[in-house]
Design an enzyme around this catalytic site. Structure first.
Site, PDB file in Angstrom:
ATOM      1  NE  ARG A  67      61.847  29.840  31.174  1.00 46.24           N
ATOM      2  CZ  ARG A  67      62.443  28.749  30.713  1.00 46.24           C
ATOM      3  NH1 ARG A  67      62.984  27.869  31.538  1.00 46.24           N
ATOM      4  NH2 ARG A  67      62.478  28.498  29.422  1.00 46.24           N
ATOM      5  CE1 TYR A 208      64.525  40.171  32.539  1.00 45.14           C
ATOM      6  CE2 TYR A 208      63.521  38.093  31.908  1.00 45.14           C
ATOM      7  CZ  TYR A 208      63.857  39.401  31.609  1.00 45.14           C
ATOM      8  OH  TYR A 208      63.521  39.932  30.393  1.00 45.14           O
ATOM      9  CE  LYS A 217      57.136  29.987  31.224  1.00 44.41           C
ATOM     10  NZ  LYS A 217      56.214  29.468  30.188  1.00 44.41           N
ATOM     11  CG  HIS A 237      54.808  25.709  28.031  1.00 42.15           C
ATOM     12  ND1 HIS A 237      56.054  25.640  27.443  1.00 42.15           N
ATOM     13  CD2 HIS A 237      54.563  27.025  28.212  1.00 42.15           C
ATOM     14  CE1 HIS A 237      56.525  26.865  27.286  1.00 42.15           C
ATOM     15  NE2 HIS A 237      55.648  27.712  27.734  1.00 42.15           N
ATOM     16  CB  SER A 259      61.263  29.345  23.274  1.00 41.53           C
ATOM     17  OG  SER A 259      62.424  28.594  23.068  1.00 41.53           O
ATOM     18  CB  ALA A 260      62.065  30.945  18.908  1.00 39.82           C
ATOM     19  CB  CYS A 261      57.227  28.013  17.610  1.00 38.59           C
ATOM     20  SG  CYS A 261      58.540  26.794  17.407  1.00 38.59           S
ATOM     21  CB  THR A 264      52.512  35.433  22.283  1.00 46.30           C
ATOM     22  OG1 THR A 264      53.051  34.847  23.476  1.00 46.30           O
ATOM     23  CG2 THR A 264      51.647  36.621  22.665  1.00 46.30           C
ATOM     24  CG  ASN A 265      53.388  36.250  17.054  1.00 47.97           C
ATOM     25  OD1 ASN A 265      53.284  37.132  17.909  1.00 47.97           O
ATOM     26  ND2 ASN A 265      54.494  36.070  16.348  1.00 47.97           N
ATOM     27  CG  ASP A 284      53.350  30.722  29.010  1.00 52.43           C
ATOM     28  OD1 ASP A 284      53.944  30.164  28.060  1.00 52.43           O
ATOM     29  OD2 ASP A 284      53.866  30.875  30.120  1.00 52.43           O
ATOM     30  CG  ASN A 374      64.141  36.504  27.564  1.00 52.59           C
ATOM     31  OD1 ASN A 374      63.105  36.111  27.009  1.00 52.59           O
ATOM     32  ND2 ASN A 374      64.400  36.241  28.850  1.00 52.59           N
ATOM     33  NE  ARG A 376      60.450  37.132  28.225  1.00 46.30           N
ATOM     34  CZ  ARG A 376      59.948  35.898  28.035  1.00 46.30           C
ATOM     35  NH1 ARG A 376      58.658  35.675  28.124  1.00 46.30           N
ATOM     36  NH2 ARG A 376      60.766  34.913  27.726  1.00 46.30           N
ATOM     37  N   GLY A 502      48.320  35.160  10.094  1.00 43.85           N
ATOM     38  CA  GLY A 502      46.877  35.017   9.924  1.00 43.85           C
ATOM     39  C   GLY A 502      46.491  33.920   8.943  1.00 43.85           C
TER      40      GLY A 502
HETATM   41  O1  TSX Z   1      54.722  33.688  14.965  1.00 42.00           O
HETATM   42  C1  TSX Z   1      54.936  33.250  13.840  1.00 42.00           C
HETATM   43  N1  TSX Z   1      53.979  32.487  13.206  1.00 42.00           N
HETATM   44  C2  TSX Z   1      52.718  32.113  13.912  1.00 42.00           C
HETATM   45  C3  TSX Z   1      51.731  33.169  13.793  1.00 42.00           C
HETATM   46  C4  TSX Z   1      50.459  33.024  14.113  1.00 42.00           C
HETATM   47  N2  TSX Z   1      56.130  33.556  13.228  1.00 42.00           N
HETATM   48  C5  TSX Z   1      57.184  34.303  13.927  1.00 42.00           C
HETATM   49  C6  TSX Z   1      58.075  33.329  14.643  1.00 42.00           C
HETATM   50  C7  TSX Z   1      59.030  33.955  15.578  1.00 42.00           C
HETATM   51  C8  TSX Z   1      58.443  34.195  16.926  1.00 42.00           C
HETATM   52  C9  TSX Z   1      56.350  33.121  11.960  1.00 42.00           C
HETATM   53  N3  TSX Z   1      57.414  33.266  11.165  1.00 42.00           N
HETATM   54  C10 TSX Z   1      55.385  32.362  11.280  1.00 42.00           C
HETATM   55  C11 TSX Z   1      54.147  32.049  11.911  1.00 42.00           C
HETATM   56  O2  TSX Z   1      53.291  31.387  11.341  1.00 42.00           O
HETATM   57  N4  TSX Z   1      55.889  32.048  10.067  1.00 42.00           N
HETATM   58  C12 TSX Z   1      57.122  32.601  10.009  1.00 42.00           C
HETATM   59  C13 TSX Z   1      58.044  32.525   8.849  1.00 42.00           C
HETATM   60  C14 TSX Z   1      57.725  33.667   7.925  1.00 42.00           C
HETATM   61  C15 TSX Z   1      58.286  34.913   8.139  1.00 42.00           C
HETATM   62  C16 TSX Z   1      57.956  35.959   7.287  1.00 42.00           C
HETATM   63  C17 TSX Z   1      57.109  35.748   6.210  1.00 42.00           C
HETATM   64  C18 TSX Z   1      56.556  34.504   5.995  1.00 42.00           C
HETATM   65  C19 TSX Z   1      56.871  33.466   6.858  1.00 42.00           C
HETATM   66  N5  TSX Z   1      56.769  36.751   5.274  1.00 42.00           N
HETATM   67  C20 TSX Z   1      57.268  38.001   5.154  1.00 42.00           C
HETATM   68  O3  TSX Z   1      58.160  38.369   5.888  1.00 42.00           O
HETATM   69  C21 TSX Z   1      56.652  38.887   4.161  1.00 42.00           C
HETATM   70 MN    MN Z   2      56.064  29.804  27.992  1.00 42.28          MN
END
Ligand code: TSX
Ligand code: MN
Length: 592
Positions: A67, A208, A217, A237, A259-261, A264-265, A284, A374, A376, A502
């Site tokens: 973007r 893109y 967006k 968002h 971003s980068a937190c 999606t995980n 999103d 970035n 995708r 998790g």
């Molecule tokens: O997505 C993440 N989450 C949320 C998950 C539901 N990440 C990745 C961020 C980049 C996109 C995380 N990174 C999270 C997290 O809760 N915590 C961390 C930091 C972290 C990284 C690795 C480990 C522990 C914490 N452990 C090992 O690598 C073994």
């Molecule tokens: Mn987004």
């Protein structure tokens, strides 16, 4: 051709302007998708993947990878109404510039007309858009990300309103001129423009993601946020997820992160807490409206994931990995020798040889990323193994919990709860995250990203805060509870204090217990924190001093942060609601 007068007039007018060789009305069928993909493969723009059925790899032009925030405009008649956080050009001036660019921009190309809906067609929250584009890559992505097709055309024929979305890659072809794999215009000719007062989007020069897939967006956040304010709902968002307790109680959570937190995980979390389950409803965007029972209901207006590939792995997000088995468009990932995709940190060890995102031979000793940071995937939401059976429910799901958060190595505890709605809005308004390598710029520098909406709010951010306060007034005691989280606190040696992923279910379970009034909290100057014994950490090997540190409020550090919060809020001038100014004073008073 449909019989919606406004639509046919608009398409004819845009065709006269852009002068395409052909016009194609999209029907959203698999045949259409397959034909466009086959054509792009034949032209050498897409690589079919041997290892994943119906999946393709695209490589963008190296200048067209993300973007473009400096080329994104909120064009309101008055500059004041766009606010200090948006780029602004007057509508007449911006349209004059862009009309010159659009003139003849589709020569030698096909103009595709994409009728799409954001949200299931049966939902009262759904809105319709029509995107005009000269990019078949965009058409295929829109097939996945939105609901495209004749059902939408039927609704338009029946008189449904729509948001016109004009897009061109800005690369006309002279007769006989050969096309390039990824056509786009130079930087200074790129424009991603929004005219919120007339619900109109004009995008030029980029092929893109967020610049080109205008339902996401541009429409679902920037234009929709302006509509939502006028109409009394919310376009946010936010991911949406359902947590189910061992007793079978359902809790619906909407969460906003910069971003980068790992948004999606979290959206696809696999809880480690025994007996708890989670279902994903969206990763999103959330559109939310107050329902007949006075609670806030959310839908996910999208039908696909447009996720960042690097970092996604079976360790970080197994559900996303399993979503990607087939029917996926990959952009700027690396290609393996056996015809699959790979990206950095997908597997513990990289393959010995790859073709990188720029089409060059790559070996691990190169030291450069194999996929663009970035890069995708575009994948159907329905393929997610943990998708909620209710993800397309027309009325949405009732939100119990809002979460804000950011990436902070120090000072911000693992979790705390807002004292009340206004305090929660203050937490959203001052939300902050430290930049990572993936988010470019200076690593470690604090960036405030209110409600994770900084690049996505279609009007003045001060008015947006006021809208949040007003929604709280309307919701009253049915308002969701508001929490702030930080999964990223480190010890002085730089080790993560919290295992994340998790294990975050333990934090979510505390929030649910708070909602049910089943667990206590300590009042601190920044908000309500769990006591160490309030978090269910059974089975987790966590040294007590780590937990103490994760839940420690460093009053001196917080006091030292006040001037930055003040500066941040001051930029909104007299549009900053007085109630947020009062929240700042109350925080200062509590910090002493
Ligand atoms: O997505 C993440 N989450 C949320 C998950 C539901 N990440 C990745 C961020 C980049 C996109 C995380 N990174 C999270 C997290 O809760 N915590 C961390 C930091 C972290 C990284 C690795 C480990 C522990 C914490 N452990 C090992 O690598 C073994
Ligand atoms: Mn987004």
């Amino acid at each position: 051709m449909p019989s919606n007068y406004r639509l046919t007039q608009w398409v004819q007018e845009m065709a006269r302007l852009c002068q395409p060789d052909r016009i194609h009305w999209c029907d959203g069928t698999k045949e259409e998708y397959d034909r466009l993909m086959a054509q792009m493969v034949a032209e050498g723009r897409a690589i079919p993947l041997q290892k994943r059925p119906n999946s393709f790899l695209f490589r963008s032009h190296p200048s067209d990878v993300a973007r473009m925030e400096d080329r994104t405009f909120i064009s309101t008649p008055s500059k004041d109404d766009a606010g200090p956080t948006n780029n602004w050009v007057a509508p007449d001036e911006l349209k004059a510039i862009m009309l010159r660019l659009y003139e003849g921009c589709m020569r030698g190309r096909t103009m595709y007309i994409i009728p799409f809906s954001m949200g299931p067609l049966e939902s009262p929250m759904t809105k319709i858009g029509v995107q005009i584009t000269d990019s078949p890559y965009v058409v295929c992505n829109m097939h996945i990300m939105t609901r495209v097709g004749t059902k939408v055309l039927r609704a338009l024929e029946a008189g449904a309103d729509f948001v016109p979305c004009l897009h061109s890659v800005g690369t006309p072809l002279a007769p006989g001129q050969e096309d390039v794999p990824w056509p786009c215009a130079p930087m200074e000719q790129k424009y991603i423009s929004h005219f919120p007062e007339e619900n109109l989007i004009w995008s030029y020069g980029s092929g893109y993601g967020g610049n080109a897939l205008l339902g996401k967006k541009c429409f679902a956040l920037r234009i929709a946020s302006a509509m939502a304010r006028r109409e009394g709902w919310m376009a946010e968002h936010m991911l949406i997820l359902r947590l189910i307790s061992p007793e079978g109680h359902q809790y619906h959570i909407a969460a906003a992160f910069p971003s980068a937190c790992g948004k999606t995980n979290l959206a696809m979390i696999r809880p480690t807490l025994p007996g708890w389950r989670a279902e994903c409803l969206g990763d999103d965007i959330a559109w939310m409206k107050i329902g007949p029972d006075g609670r806030l209901y959310a839908i996910n207006p999208e039908s696909g994931f447009f996720g960042v590939a690097p970092g996604t792995s079976y360790r970080t997000n197994p559900a996303a990995m399993d979503t990607l088995w087939g029917n996926v468009i990959f952009t700027n990932c690396a290609l393996t020798d056996d015809g699959d995709v790979w990206w950095d940190r997908m597997t513990p060890e990289p393959p010995p040889h790859l073709i990188d995102w720029e089409g060059q031979d790559w070996t691990p000793d190169r030291g450069t990323p194999a996929a663009h940071p970035n890069a995708r995937f575009t994948a159907p939401t329905a393929q997610c193994p943990v998708i909620s059976p209710d993800w397309e429910k027309p009325e949405g799901v009732p939100i119990d919990i809002f979460i804000f958060g950011g990436r902070r190595a120090t000072m911000v505890p693992l979790v705390y709860e807002a004292y009340n709605w206004d305090h929660g809005v203050f937490l959203g308004a001052t939300q902050s995250s430290e930049k990572t390598a993936a988010t470019f710029g200076t690593v470690g520098v604090l960036r405030r990203d209110p409600f994770a909406m900084l690049p996505f709010c279609g009007y003045h951010m001060g008015d947006y805060f006021a809208h949040w306060l007003q929604m709280g007034d309307r919701l009253g005691d049915k308002a969701p509870r508001i929490f702030y989280v930080n999964w990223f606190r480190k010890d002085p040696e730089g080790r993560w204090l919290w295992p994340g992923y998790g294990e975050n279910s333990r934090v979510l379970a505390w929030m649910c217990a708070r909602v049910d009034g089943k667990v206590g909290a300590v009042e601190t100057p920044i908000g309500l924190l769990p006591r160490p014994e309030d978090l269910d950490l059974r089975g987790l090997d966590m040294p007590p001093e780590n937990l103490r540190e994760l839940l420690r409020v460093d009053v001196d550090a917080w006091r030292a942060e006040i001037p930055d919060i003040e500066r941040h809020l001051a930029q909104f001038g007299d549009r900053l609601p007085q109630r947020l100014r009062e929240q700042l004073w109350q925080l200062q008073a509590r910090l002493g």
